[in-house]
Design a protein around this motif. Structure first.
Motif, PDB file in Angstrom:
ATOM      1  N   SER A   1      -3.825  21.203 -24.969  1.00  0.00           N
ATOM      2  CA  SER A   1      -5.234  21.613 -24.965  1.00  0.00           C
ATOM      3  C   SER A   1      -5.475  22.747 -25.936  1.00  0.00           C
ATOM      4  N   SER A   2      -6.677  22.770 -26.481  1.00  0.00           N
ATOM      5  CA  SER A   2      -7.074  23.819 -27.403  1.00  0.00           C
ATOM      6  C   SER A   2      -7.827  24.897 -26.631  1.00  0.00           C
ATOM      7  N   LEU A   3      -7.136  26.035 -26.430  1.00  0.00           N
ATOM      8  CA  LEU A   3      -7.731  27.139 -25.674  1.00  0.00           C
ATOM      9  C   LEU A   3      -8.135  28.289 -26.578  1.00  0.00           C
ATOM     10  N   ALA A   4      -7.908  28.170 -27.878  1.00  0.00           N
ATOM     11  CA  ALA A   4      -8.126  29.271 -28.816  1.00  0.00           C
ATOM     12  C   ALA A   4      -9.589  29.707 -28.899  1.00  0.00           C
ATOM     13  N   MET A   5     -10.499  28.819 -28.623  1.00  0.00           N
ATOM     14  CA  MET A   5     -11.920  29.131 -28.769  1.00  0.00           C
ATOM     15  C   MET A   5     -12.548  29.702 -27.499  1.00  0.00           C
ATOM     16  N   ILE A   6     -11.728  29.988 -26.484  1.00  0.00           N
ATOM     17  CA  ILE A   6     -12.253  30.557 -25.239  1.00  0.00           C
ATOM     18  C   ILE A   6     -12.262  32.069 -25.373  1.00  0.00           C
ATOM     19  N   SER A   7     -13.438  32.656 -25.289  1.00  0.00           N
ATOM     20  CA  SER A   7     -13.570  34.093 -25.508  1.00  0.00           C
ATOM     21  C   SER A   7     -13.184  34.921 -24.293  1.00  0.00           C
ATOM     22  N   ASP A   8     -13.203  34.362 -23.112  1.00  0.00           N
ATOM     23  CA  ASP A   8     -12.962  35.130 -21.891  1.00  0.00           C
ATOM     24  C   ASP A   8     -11.764  34.599 -21.106  1.00  0.00           C
ATOM     25  N   LEU A   9     -10.732  34.131 -21.803  1.00  0.00           N
ATOM     26  CA  LEU A   9      -9.562  33.561 -21.149  1.00  0.00           C
ATOM     27  C   LEU A   9      -8.898  34.553 -20.203  1.00  0.00           C
ATOM     28  N   GLU A  10      -9.006  35.854 -20.512  1.00  0.00           N
ATOM     29  CA  GLU A  10      -8.401  36.870 -19.642  1.00  0.00           C
ATOM     30  C   GLU A  10      -9.123  36.987 -18.298  1.00  0.00           C
TER      31      GLU A  10
END
Length: 161
Positions: free
Chosen positions: A134-143
């Motif tokens: 999966s591409s998670l790089a574009m999630i700004s609030d992953l934390e």
């Protein structure tokens, strides 16, 4: 009674915008396209529904259940999904563009090769979730994603919608 794809599209064509509480359990909605800035699916039950390749654009989902739903290849383009439950859903190759997946339960869901482009996952609950490729790089609030320890015996305790 479960609404069919034809009935859903007919209702939208006739101007219906609010589908609150609709029963879509087990519905076969594969490859339909729904585009509507005013469409609301609040507390809609899509449990075990087939939504393969469906496209939702600018559609709002509040507290809806996608438990055990088949969403392979589905697209959510600029959609708002708040408090939705994807427990054990198959979301392989799903695409989420520029929307919100807030306070969502993603426990034990399959998000293999999912694309999250400009999508917020604020307070999403992940545990036993398959994210391979999966591409998670574009999630700004992953934390701000919440992680649950597994095994989860009673997911309802975690996935309150």
């Amino acid at each position: 009674m479960t609404m069919t794809a034809e009935e859903l599209l007919s209702e939208i064509e006739n101007g219906r915008t609010n589908f609150s509480g609709a029963d879509m359990r087990g519905a076969q909605l594969d490859h339909i396209n729904i585009d509507g800035t005013t469409l609301l699916f609040s507390n809609v039950d899509f449990e075990s529904a087939s939504l393969r390749g469906v496209t939702f654009s600018r559609t709002n989902f509040i507290g809806s259940s996608f438990v055990r739903a088949e969403l392979t290849g589905a697209t959510f383009d600029r959609c708002i999904l708040i408090g939705c439950d994807f427990f054990h859903a198959n979301c392989a190759n799903i695409k989420l563009f520029g929307g919100t997946l807030e306070d969502a339960c993603l426990l034990q869901a399959n998000f293999t090769y999912a694309l999250f482009a400009g999508t917020s996952l604020l307070n999403a609950l992940i545990g036993g979730t398959i994210l391979n490729g999966s591409s998670l790089a574009m999630i700004s609030d992953l934390e701000k994603v919440r992680y649950a320890s597994l095994p989860v015996e009673a997911p309802a305790e975690f996935c309150k919608i």
